[in-house]
Design a protein around this motif. Structure first.
Motif, short mmCIF file in Angstrom:
data_model
loop_
_atom_site.label_atom_id
_atom_site.label_comp_id
_atom_site.label_asym_id
_atom_site.label_seq_id
_atom_site.Cartn_x
_atom_site.Cartn_y
_atom_site.Cartn_z
N PHE A 18 0.88 -1.16 0.00
CA PHE A 18 0.00 0.00 0.00
C PHE A 18 0.92 1.21 0.00
N VAL A 19 0.73 2.13 -0.93
CA VAL A 19 1.59 3.31 -1.01
C VAL A 19 0.77 4.58 -0.93
N LEU A 20 1.35 5.56 -0.29
CA LEU A 20 0.81 6.91 -0.25
C LEU A 20 1.86 7.80 -0.89
N ILE A 21 1.47 8.54 -1.91
CA ILE A 21 2.39 9.42 -2.63
C ILE A 21 1.90 10.85 -2.45
N ILE A 22 2.76 11.68 -1.87
CA ILE A 22 2.42 13.09 -1.71
C ILE A 22 3.50 13.92 -2.41
N TYR A 23 3.10 15.04 -2.95
CA TYR A 23 4.08 15.83 -3.70
C TYR A 23 3.78 17.32 -3.61
N ARG A 30 4.83 20.31 -14.94
CA ARG A 30 5.39 19.11 -14.32
C ARG A 30 4.40 18.48 -13.36
N ARG A 31 3.68 19.32 -12.61
CA ARG A 31 2.69 18.81 -11.65
C ARG A 31 1.58 18.04 -12.36
N ILE A 32 1.10 18.56 -13.47
CA ILE A 32 0.05 17.90 -14.24
C ILE A 32 0.56 16.59 -14.82
N LYS A 33 1.78 16.59 -15.35
CA LYS A 33 2.35 15.35 -15.90
C LYS A 33 2.49 14.28 -14.83
N LEU A 34 2.97 14.66 -13.65
CA LEU A 34 3.12 13.69 -12.57
C LEU A 34 1.76 13.16 -12.13
N ALA A 35 0.77 14.03 -12.00
CA ALA A 35 -0.56 13.60 -11.58
C ALA A 35 -1.16 12.63 -12.59
N PHE A 43 -5.41 6.12 -6.81
CA PHE A 43 -6.49 7.09 -6.76
C PHE A 43 -6.03 8.39 -6.13
N ARG A 44 -6.44 9.48 -6.71
CA ARG A 44 -6.15 10.79 -6.12
C ARG A 44 -7.08 10.97 -4.93
N VAL A 45 -6.49 11.23 -3.76
CA VAL A 45 -7.28 11.41 -2.55
C VAL A 45 -7.29 12.86 -2.10
N GLN A 46 -6.34 13.63 -2.57
CA GLN A 46 -6.32 15.09 -2.39
C GLN A 46 -5.60 15.67 -3.60
N LYS A 47 -5.52 16.99 -3.67
CA LYS A 47 -4.92 17.61 -4.85
C LYS A 47 -3.49 17.15 -5.09
N SER A 48 -2.73 16.91 -4.06
CA SER A 48 -1.34 16.49 -4.21
C SER A 48 -1.06 15.18 -3.49
N ALA A 49 -2.03 14.28 -3.49
CA ALA A 49 -1.85 13.00 -2.79
C ALA A 49 -2.58 11.89 -3.53
N ASP A 74 11.45 20.52 -6.57
CA ASP A 74 10.21 19.79 -6.26
C ASP A 74 10.43 18.80 -5.12
N SER A 75 9.32 18.34 -4.56
CA SER A 75 9.38 17.36 -3.48
C SER A 75 8.32 16.29 -3.70
N VAL A 76 8.74 15.02 -3.63
CA VAL A 76 7.82 13.89 -3.73
C VAL A 76 8.20 12.91 -2.64
N LYS A 77 7.20 12.42 -1.91
CA LYS A 77 7.42 11.40 -0.89
C LYS A 77 6.51 10.22 -1.19
N VAL A 78 7.10 9.02 -1.14
CA VAL A 78 6.35 7.79 -1.36
C VAL A 78 6.46 6.97 -0.08
N TYR A 79 5.33 6.75 0.56
CA TYR A 79 5.28 5.97 1.80
C TYR A 79 4.82 4.56 1.46
N LYS A 80 5.65 3.58 1.77
CA LYS A 80 5.29 2.16 1.57
C LYS A 80 4.80 1.63 2.90
N ILE A 81 3.61 1.04 2.88
CA ILE A 81 2.99 0.57 4.12
C ILE A 81 2.65 -0.91 3.96
N ILE A 82 3.16 -1.70 4.87
CA ILE A 82 2.86 -3.13 4.88
C ILE A 82 2.29 -3.46 6.26
N GLY A 83 1.30 -4.31 6.29
CA GLY A 83 0.66 -4.66 7.55
C GLY A 83 -0.77 -4.19 7.57
#
Length: 104
Positions: A18-23, A30-35, A43-49, A74-83
């Motif tokens: 399960f990943v959460l990507i925030i940017y 660039r923002r539109i291309k990444l989105a 699934f987009r859950v917020q404008k930058s998440a 720019d800043s991008v964080k990818v959170y990997k969640i297991i469990g």
């Protein structure tokens, strides 16, 4: 308030994460291309998440490809969640459309 749960058991489902990507992308182009790119993962859950439940090989591809969409400012964080996890959301409910995928 909205609650939903997810279960990614590392021993049972070794192939999924399960990943959460925030940017925070400075440039609109660039923002539109990444989105648009991230829509292929989850699934987009917020404008930058975005959030997604994806196979580990797709997760590795995601990590390799993200640098192609960003610049040094720019800043991008990818959170990997297991469990086991629970997500609690407040405010506007976003209906997430799920698609049936058939692999032949």
């Amino acid at each position: 308030m909205e609650n939903y749960f997810f279960e990614i058991d590392e021993k049972v489902a070794r192939d999924e994460v399960f990943v959460l990507i925030i940017y925070d992308i400075v440039d609109n182009k660039r923002r539109i291309k990444l989105a648009k790119y991230l829509q292929g993962y989850g699934f987009r859950v917020q404008k930058s998440a975005f959030e997604a439940k994806i196979p580990k090989r797709k997760y590795q591809k995601l990590l390799r490809e993200i640098p192609n969409y960003i610049d040094d400012c720019d800043s991008v964080k990818v959170y990997k969640i297991i469990g086991s996890g629970q997500v609690t959301a407040f405010g506007k409910n976003m209906d997430i459309e799920t698609e049936d995928v058939i692999v032949i």
